[in-house]
Design a protein around this motif. Structure first.
Motif, PDB file in Angstrom:
ATOM      1  N   HIS A 113     -26.420 -34.265  10.764  1.00 46.09           N
ATOM      2  CA  HIS A 113     -25.370 -34.461  11.771  1.00 46.09           C
ATOM      3  C   HIS A 113     -23.996 -34.728  11.148  1.00 46.09           C
ATOM      4  O   HIS A 113     -23.339 -35.726  11.446  1.00 46.09           O
ATOM      5  N   PRO A 114     -23.537 -33.826  10.285  1.00 47.02           N
ATOM      6  CA  PRO A 114     -22.210 -34.022   9.686  1.00 47.02           C
ATOM      7  C   PRO A 114     -21.107 -33.852  10.710  1.00 47.02           C
ATOM      8  O   PRO A 114     -21.302 -33.215  11.754  1.00 47.02           O
ATOM      9  N   ARG A 115     -19.948 -34.427  10.413  1.00 44.74           N
ATOM     10  CA  ARG A 115     -18.755 -34.125  11.213  1.00 44.74           C
ATOM     11  C   ARG A 115     -18.374 -32.667  10.962  1.00 44.74           C
ATOM     12  O   ARG A 115     -18.419 -32.176   9.819  1.00 44.74           O
ATOM     13  N   LEU A 116     -17.990 -31.958  12.010  1.00 42.86           N
ATOM     14  CA  LEU A 116     -17.550 -30.566  11.906  1.00 42.86           C
ATOM     15  C   LEU A 116     -16.046 -30.504  12.163  1.00 42.86           C
ATOM     16  O   LEU A 116     -15.570 -30.985  13.197  1.00 42.86           O
ATOM     17  N   ILE A 117     -15.324 -29.921  11.206  1.00 45.43           N
ATOM     18  CA  ILE A 117     -13.870 -29.765  11.335  1.00 45.43           C
ATOM     19  C   ILE A 117     -13.596 -28.270  11.273  1.00 45.43           C
ATOM     20  O   ILE A 117     -13.712 -27.643  10.218  1.00 45.43           O
ATOM     21  N   LEU A 118     -13.264 -27.685  12.401  1.00 44.48           N
ATOM     22  CA  LEU A 118     -13.250 -26.240  12.573  1.00 44.48           C
ATOM     23  C   LEU A 118     -11.850 -25.781  12.948  1.00 44.48           C
ATOM     24  O   LEU A 118     -11.313 -26.179  13.982  1.00 44.48           O
ATOM     25  N   GLN A 119     -11.264 -24.964  12.079  1.00 44.29           N
ATOM     26  CA  GLN A 119      -9.888 -24.501  12.316  1.00 44.29           C
ATOM     27  C   GLN A 119      -9.919 -23.006  12.591  1.00 44.29           C
ATOM     28  O   GLN A 119     -10.164 -22.205  11.704  1.00 44.29           O
TER      29      GLN A 119
END
Length: 229
Positions: A113-119
């Motif tokens: 359950h990692p943090r997702l940083i999506l650009q």
């Protein structure tokens, strides 16, 4: 110390934890920046094409970070172990459908359950839909302009509560809708003008379905922009 563009700097502000995986790493600039600025202690730079992969290796070696940045060649999240301990995953500089494809195909790598940083550069709707369907909650959103391009950054975490979005929130962003900053208005005003031009060029008798789709989009955007006014 390495310098990165404003877009990646903003992405770096959302990285949490000690272990970063940057997918489609673009010469490993973001992992190098994150390590040298003490944002994380360990990172993976994933590349799918051999040229950028080799360039990433050279850059990591140049900054003497071989012991803390692992450069891997592979498609999407395949560069991660099944039982990985990644804290944050960044996927930047791609269209929304491609980012969604990467997440879908690599969903088994997200057990931690990692943090997702999506650009995304375009079409963030499928990203938000995937997050909603996958039990992730959007915790931050940014929209920004750099070199005449407008980018959206979506940050999502695995929380106890289920996120349920409206169709409007999937398209425009639940948090971006609350802010409606100048960049948001500029993007959707431009999109609205483009759709109106398309509608004028479509023949109602031969392109009925497409015209209906465009008219629906025009109505949706107009409602959001009029709400601001």
């Amino acid at each position: 110390m390495i310098t990165i563009n404003k877009r990646l700097q903003k992405v770096s502000e959302f990285i949490k934890g000690e272990y970063l995986a940057d997918i489609g790493s673009d010469h490993a600039y973001l992992p190098i920046y994150a390590i040298t600025n003490n944002i994380v202690s360990t990172a993976i730079a994933g590349e799918v094409i051999k040229g950028p992969y080799e360039a990433s290796i050279q850059n990591v070696q140049q900054y003497q970070l071989d012991d803390v940045i692992s450069v891997k060649l592979g498609d999407g999240l395949s560069v991660l172990d099944d039982n990985n301990k990644i804290d944050s995953i960044t996927i930047c500089g791609m269209g929304g459908p491609l980012i969604t494809k990467i997440l879908t195909e690599g969903k088994n790598k997200l057990a931690n359950h990692p943090r997702l940083i999506l650009q995304s550069n375009i079409q963030s709707y499928p990203i938000r839909l995937w997050l909603e369907q996958s039990g992730y909650t959007i915790t931050s959103e940014e929209i920004m302009e750099e070199k005449k391009h407008i980018y959206e950054i979506i940050v999502a975490d695995k929380l106890d509560n289920d996120m349920i979005l409206t169709e409007q929130e999937r398209k425009f962003g639940p948090l971006l809708l609350q802010q409606k900053n100048d960049c948001f208005i500029k993007k959707w005003t431009h999109e609205l003008q483009a759709l109106k031009t398309i509608a004028q060029q479509l023949d109602a008798s031969t392109h009925r379905d497409r015209l209906a789709e465009v008219d629906t989009e025009i109505k949706l955007i107009s409602e959001v922009l009029n709400y601001e006014n």
